[in-house]
Design a protein around this motif. Structure first.
Motif, PDB file in Angstrom:
ATOM      1  N   SER A   1     -55.934 -42.798  93.683  1.00  0.00           N
ATOM      2  CA  SER A   1     -55.492 -42.093  94.893  1.00  0.00           C
ATOM      3  C   SER A   1     -56.077 -40.681  94.913  1.00  0.00           C
ATOM      4  CB  SER A   1     -53.964 -41.985  94.936  1.00  0.00           C
ATOM      5  OG  SER A   1     -53.386 -43.254  95.001  1.00  0.00           O
ATOM      6  N   LYS A   2     -55.998 -40.015  93.761  1.00  0.00           N
ATOM      7  CA  LYS A   2     -56.533 -38.658  93.644  1.00  0.00           C
ATOM      8  C   LYS A   2     -58.023 -38.636  93.970  1.00  0.00           C
ATOM      9  CE  LYS A   2     -55.460 -35.212  90.183  1.00  0.00           C
ATOM     10  NZ  LYS A   2     -55.080 -35.015  88.763  1.00  0.00           N
ATOM     11  N   ARG A   3     -58.731 -39.635  93.394  1.00  0.00           N
ATOM     12  CA  ARG A   3     -60.180 -39.708  93.639  1.00  0.00           C
ATOM     13  C   ARG A   3     -60.491 -40.050  95.088  1.00  0.00           C
ATOM     14  NH1 ARG A   3     -62.491 -42.936  88.359  1.00  0.00           N
ATOM     15  NH2 ARG A   3     -62.215 -41.210  86.903  1.00  0.00           N
ATOM     16  N   SER A   4     -59.498 -40.607  95.800  1.00  0.00           N
ATOM     17  CA  SER A   4     -59.678 -40.941  97.222  1.00  0.00           C
ATOM     18  C   SER A   4     -59.274 -39.763  98.105  1.00  0.00           C
ATOM     19  CB  SER A   4     -58.838 -42.167  97.591  1.00  0.00           C
ATOM     20  OG  SER A   4     -59.123 -43.246  96.746  1.00  0.00           O
ATOM     21  N   GLY A   5     -58.914 -38.640  97.462  1.00  0.00           N
ATOM     22  CA  GLY A   5     -58.570 -37.446  98.237  1.00  0.00           C
ATOM     23  C   GLY A   5     -57.133 -37.423  98.710  1.00  0.00           C
ATOM     24  N   LEU A   6     -56.281 -38.306  98.164  1.00  0.00           N
ATOM     25  CA  LEU A   6     -54.877 -38.347  98.601  1.00  0.00           C
ATOM     26  C   LEU A   6     -54.039 -37.403  97.740  1.00  0.00           C
ATOM     27  CD1 LEU A   6     -54.716 -42.229  98.978  1.00  0.00           C
ATOM     28  CD2 LEU A   6     -54.822 -40.547 100.827  1.00  0.00           C
ATOM     29  N   ASP A   7     -52.986 -36.883  98.329  1.00  0.00           N
ATOM     30  CA  ASP A   7     -52.100 -35.957  97.617  1.00  0.00           C
ATOM     31  C   ASP A   7     -51.042 -36.778  96.870  1.00  0.00           C
ATOM     32  OD1 ASP A   7     -50.312 -34.079  96.731  1.00  0.00           O
ATOM     33  OD2 ASP A   7     -49.575 -33.538  98.732  1.00  0.00           O
ATOM     34  N   ILE A   8     -51.191 -36.876  95.541  1.00  0.00           N
ATOM     35  CA  ILE A   8     -50.280 -37.736  94.777  1.00  0.00           C
ATOM     36  C   ILE A   8     -48.941 -37.059  94.498  1.00  0.00           C
ATOM     37  CG2 ILE A   8     -52.158 -39.059  93.727  1.00  0.00           C
ATOM     38  CD1 ILE A   8     -51.654 -37.496  91.113  1.00  0.00           C
ATOM     39  N   ASP A   9     -48.834 -35.767  94.824  1.00  0.00           N
ATOM     40  CA  ASP A   9     -47.561 -35.056  94.624  1.00  0.00           C
ATOM     41  C   ASP A   9     -46.705 -35.053  95.893  1.00  0.00           C
ATOM     42  OD1 ASP A   9     -48.175 -34.340  91.958  1.00  0.00           O
ATOM     43  OD2 ASP A   9     -49.537 -32.795  92.728  1.00  0.00           O
ATOM     44  N   GLN A  10     -47.205 -35.675  96.939  1.00  0.00           N
ATOM     45  CA  GLN A  10     -46.467 -35.666  98.206  1.00  0.00           C
ATOM     46  C   GLN A  10     -45.160 -36.457  98.085  1.00  0.00           C
ATOM     47  OE1 GLN A  10     -48.099 -38.411 101.396  1.00  0.00           O
ATOM     48  NE2 GLN A  10     -49.836 -38.488  99.979  1.00  0.00           N
ATOM     49  N   ASP A  11     -44.177 -36.058  98.918  1.00  0.00           N
ATOM     50  CA  ASP A  11     -42.875 -36.736  98.933  1.00  0.00           C
ATOM     51  C   ASP A  11     -42.975 -37.956  99.838  1.00  0.00           C
ATOM     52  OD1 ASP A  11     -40.233 -37.429  98.793  1.00  0.00           O
ATOM     53  OD2 ASP A  11     -39.513 -35.770 100.049  1.00  0.00           O
ATOM     54  N   ALA A  12     -43.628 -39.015  99.306  1.00  0.00           N
ATOM     55  CA  ALA A  12     -43.792 -40.257 100.067  1.00  0.00           C
ATOM     56  C   ALA A  12     -43.297 -41.392  99.182  1.00  0.00           C
ATOM     57  CB  ALA A  12     -45.258 -40.460 100.429  1.00  0.00           C
TER      58      ALA A  12
END
Ligand SMILES: N[C@@H](CCC(=O)N[C@@H](CS)C(=O)NCC(=O)O)C(=O)O
Length: 190
Positions: free
Chosen positions: A101-112
Motif C-alpha cells: 500500500s505504501k509503495r502504491s502511494g496510499l496512506d497506511i496511517d489513515q483512519d480507514a
C-alpha cells in the motif's frame, strides 16, 4: 532441488534457513520488476517462495516446510506450533499488505477500516508472540523460531512496526544470530 524466491522476502528466508547447509539451487527474482515473467511461468499465485523437487512443484512456505520436513528428519509440528505459525503468517501477510500500500502511494496511517484492521491484527499477533517468547516457547531453533526470526528481522529492516512494549521480539532476533545461514540471508545484504 530448486527454490524460487528473493533475497528480501521473509517467507523465502524461512526456507533458506530450513535448508541451511543443504545443496539446492536458489533463483533470486525481482518479482515486481524484471523477474515477473519468470514468476508467471512458475507460480500462477504469483507469490514466492516456490520449490521444485524431483518433478514436484510446491507453492507456499508453509506447504514447502511440510514437504521438506520428512526429508530433513524434522519432527512434525504440534498444534500449538501450528498456531504460532498462523500468528506469524497473520502479522506477516498484513505487513506485506501495508508495504505494498505504501509503495502504491496510499496512506497506511489513515483512519480507514481496512488499515485499522491490519494494524490491529499486527499488534495483537505480535504482542501474543512476544509473550510466547517471554514464556520460553521459542527457545529451540526449529521451524517456528526460523519463521519468527525471519518476520521480526524483516519488520525491523522495513521499519514497519513500533517495537515499544514488544522488545523481547528484537532480543529474540538478536540472540539467534549464530544459527546457520542467518547472517548470510540478512535482507540488508540483498
Ligand atoms: N502464504 C505465502 C505468502 C508468500 C508471500 O506473500 N510472499 C510475498 C513476498 S514477501 C509475495 O510473493 N508477494 C507478492 C504479492 O503479494 O503480489 C507463503 O507463506 O509462501
Amino acid at each position: 532441488m530448486k527454490l524460487i524466491g528473493s533475497t528480501t522476502s521473509p517467507y523465502v528466508r524461512r526456507i533458506r534457513l530450513l535448508l541451511a547447509n543443504r545443496p539446492y539451487d536458489f533463483v533470486n527474482l525481482d518479482i515486481y520488476g524484471e523477474g515477473r515473467d519468470e514468476l508467471r511461468k512458475n507460480n500462477p499465485a504469483l507469490k514466492i517462495p516456490m520449490l521444485e523437487d524431483e518433478g514436484q512443484e510446491i507453492y507456499d512456505s508453509r506447504v514447502i516446510s511440510r514437504y521438506l520436513g520428512p526429508k530433513l528428519g524434522a519432527a512434525a509440528l504440534t498444534w500449538d506450533q501450528e498456531n504460532q505459525l498462523t500468528l506469524i503468517d497473520a502479522a506477516n501477510d498484513s505487513c506485506v499488505t501495508l508495504l505494498l500500500s505504501k509503495r502504491s502511494g496510499l496512506d497506511i496511517d489513515q483512519d480507514a477500516l481496512f488499515y485499522n484492521l491490519q494494524r490491529e491484527r499486527i499488534m495483537t499477533s505480535l504482542r501474543t508472540l512476544s509473550a510466547m517468547v517471554d514464556a520460553g516457547e521459542f527457545k529451540e531453533w526449529h521451524y517456528p523460531s526460523i519463521c519468527l526470526l525471519s518476520l521480526i528481522d524483516w519488520l525491523d529492516f522495513r521499519g514497519l512496526v513500533d517495537f515499544q512494549g514488544i522488545e523481547s521480539l528484537l532480543s529474540f532476533r538478536d540472540h539467534n544470530q549464530q544459527h546457520p545461514m542467518v547472517a548470510e540471508t540478512d535482507p540488508r545484504k540483498a
